[in-house]
Design an enzyme around this catalytic site. Structure first.
Site, PDB file in Angstrom:
ATOM      1  N   CYS A  48       0.818  -1.206   0.000  1.00 24.27           N
ATOM      2  CA  CYS A  48       0.000   0.000   0.000  1.00 24.27           C
ATOM      3  C   CYS A  48       0.856   1.261   0.000  1.00 24.27           C
ATOM      4  O   CYS A  48       0.376   2.339  -0.350  1.00 24.27           O
ATOM      5  CB  CYS A  48      -0.960   0.009   1.186  1.00 24.27           C
ATOM      6  SG  CYS A  48      -0.150  -0.064   2.794  1.00 24.27           S
ATOM      7  N   ASN A  49       2.129   1.131   0.374  1.00 23.54           N
ATOM      8  CA  ASN A  49       2.980   2.307   0.502  1.00 23.54           C
ATOM      9  C   ASN A  49       4.093   2.403  -0.526  1.00 23.54           C
ATOM     10  O   ASN A  49       4.764   3.431  -0.604  1.00 23.54           O
ATOM     11  CB  ASN A  49       3.607   2.361   1.901  1.00 23.54           C
ATOM     12  CG  ASN A  49       2.573   2.582   2.978  1.00 23.54           C
ATOM     13  OD1 ASN A  49       1.618   3.300   2.772  1.00 23.54           O
ATOM     14  ND2 ASN A  49       2.752   1.925   4.109  1.00 23.54           N
ATOM     15  N   ARG A  50       4.312   1.337  -1.315  1.00 27.83           N
ATOM     16  CA  ARG A  50       5.389   1.402  -2.294  1.00 27.83           C
ATOM     17  C   ARG A  50       5.162   0.428  -3.438  1.00 27.83           C
ATOM     18  O   ARG A  50       4.545  -0.637  -3.258  1.00 27.83           O
ATOM     19  CB  ARG A  50       6.748   1.127  -1.640  1.00 27.83           C
ATOM     20  CG  ARG A  50       6.959  -0.308  -1.194  1.00 27.83           C
ATOM     21  CD  ARG A  50       8.332  -0.495  -0.527  1.00 27.83           C
ATOM     22  NE  ARG A  50       8.419   0.294   0.701  1.00 27.83           N
ATOM     23  CZ  ARG A  50       9.202   1.365   0.851  1.00 27.83           C
ATOM     24  NH1 ARG A  50       9.975   1.766  -0.132  1.00 27.83           N
ATOM     25  NH2 ARG A  50       9.213   2.013   1.998  1.00 27.83           N
ATOM     26  N   GLY A 186      -8.151 -10.263   5.745  1.00 25.83           N
ATOM     27  CA  GLY A 186      -6.754 -10.631   5.522  1.00 25.83           C
ATOM     28  C   GLY A 186      -5.878 -10.301   6.704  1.00 25.83           C
ATOM     29  O   GLY A 186      -6.341 -10.079   7.828  1.00 25.83           O
TER      30      GLY A 186
END
Length: 436
Positions: A48-50, A186
């Site tokens: 989600c961040n990279r 998840g």
């Protein structure tokens, strides 16, 4: 072989750009297969961040252009404005820092190492990761383990999920008696559920497209599983909603969330979106009774609480530098070993030939002990002559220097076939000032 990292992260690109590069698994495999045709290697870290491509190739300029074209096609021209690139040793440093959670949105969080390992294994599974990147990743994972063992950065860290829960607690001044709806089942949902329990939340509901997964998570964390079809009925009763699905489009829009406002009597609703692409459309936050947050909002909240980890991050940075230097040194030795082996074989062959010629000329006038002394002297001369070049090749602290020395030795002694590949050290290229 040269190394390259090219990508973007929360440090350089807004969420809207990052989510366009969030590929489903099938498309990730297709991308790797295009970029990692032998002898090239590649793996993709997509969280989600990279979104980062790590590659090894003998002709990196050509591979670099292919990677940039792929990322531009996926993310549009705007993606290029946010890309950063690291080449050679700088790419190694970046990977080691990412695996050790020194480049994470939440400094020291443990989840990123598992994500990088999963990406590596996926690359291996499709044949895109072979010898060169296997050695690199093994060293990076060993470095991450050392950082977590020898520093307190992990103990001082929060996670995205715990930060989201802390923010919800702040909005409501505690979560006791609040109804919390987890959308998704998840790993992130499990982490959030555990942090919610620790924060005092007792009414946990789990909704997921696959009911069996919702039931499994609910049983594990002491929640109640509900059918996905009841999502908006559940939204009417919820005080807190935590989303972490893999949906390619938003589940919650201003229209469908606004439609439950009257039934809720416009009671305050806290919604946090831990998914990329987003589960909650940005416009939802325009509803006056909704507090909506996405991963970039969580980043700002985390930044305010990062001081406790800064000192440990400095210690971890020193360890990363040590481990990268060790890997580079070991790789230089590996590249120099063929030259060393052939050089020693050449020296020993010359020594044997000269000993045989000398002994033949002397004839039978020497005793067995004297003959062995002549042979030992020849070996000693070879060892003394080769000691210094061997020591230099084994002790260099930089791979480029090791390759240079090995190449010079191969050329001087006529060992061209043993010359090592081109070194990995190269310039660090960063697009538009971004740094991953």
């Amino acid at each position: 072989m040269e190394f390259l990292c090219i990508g973007l992260s929360h440090r350089t690109a807004p969420l809207g750009v990052r989510e366009r590069l969030a590929l489903p698994e099938a498309r990730q495999v297709e991308l790797l297969q295009r970029l990692a045709q032998s002898p090239n290697e590649a793996f993709l870290v997509s969280t989600c961040n990279r979104v980062e491509l790590y590659m090894a190739a003998p002709d990196m300029n050509r591979v670099r252009e292919s990677a940039r074209e792929e990322l531009q096609q996926l993310g549009g021209p705007e993606a290029l404005e946010h890309l950063y690139e690291h080449r050679g040793e700088d790419a190694l440093v970046h990977l080691f820092r990412v695996a050790a959670s020194l480049d994470s949105m939440v400094l020291g969080e443990a989840q990123i190492l598992g994500q990088v390992k999963e990406s590596f294994e996926k690359g291996q599974g499709v044949g895109a990761v072979r010898g060169e990147l296997t050695r690199v990743c093994a060293a990076a994972f060993g470095c991450a383990k050392r950082v977590r063992t020898e520093t307190a950065i992990g103990r001082a860290a929060t996670s995205m999920a715990s930060a989201a829960v802390a923010l919800a607690s702040k909005v409501f001044d505690g979560l006791k008696d609040k109804t919390v709806l987890l959308v998704g089942a998840g790993e992130m949902a499990e982490l959030a559920a555990r942090h919610l329990k620790q924060a005092g939340a007792t009414k946990l509901l789990v909704a997921n497209r696959t009911l069996a997964r919702a039931e499994a998570l609910a049983a594990e964390v002491g929640a109640t599983a509900r059918p996905y079809e009841e999502l908006f009925t559940l939204l009417t009763a919820a005080d807190v909603v935590v989303c972490s699905t893999a949906s390619p489009v938003p589940l919650f829009t201003k229209e469908n969330v606004g439609a439950v406002g009257k039934a809720r009597k416009h009671r305050t609703l806290f919604m946090v979106d831990l998914a990329v692409p987003r589960d909650i459309a940005p416009e939802v936050g325009e509803l006056h009774w909704v507090h909506a947050y996405d991963v970039d909002d969580i980043q700002k909240f985390v930044a305010e609480n990062a001081a406790a980890r800064a000192e440990e991050a400095q210690k971890a940075g020193v360890l990363v530098a040590q481990e990268v230097a060790r890997f580079v040194r070991d790789r230089a030795v590996r590249n120099g070993v063929p030259v060393l082996a052939q050089l020693r074989q050449r020296g020993e062959a010359i020594a044997r030939a000269e000993v045989e010629r000398t002994l033949a000329a002397i004839g039978d006038g020497l005793t067995d002990k004297q003959r062995k002394s002549v042979e030992a002297m020849a070996r000693a001369i070879v060892n003394k002559l080769l000691h210094e070049p061997t020591a230099r090749l084994r002790s260099v602290g930089h791979e480029h220097e090791g390759n240079r020395l090995a190449g010079a030795a191969a050329e001087l002694f006529g060992l061209e076939e043993a010359a090592p590949p081109t070194g990995t050290n190269g310039p660090n290229v960063v697009a538009n000032g971004g740094k991953g």
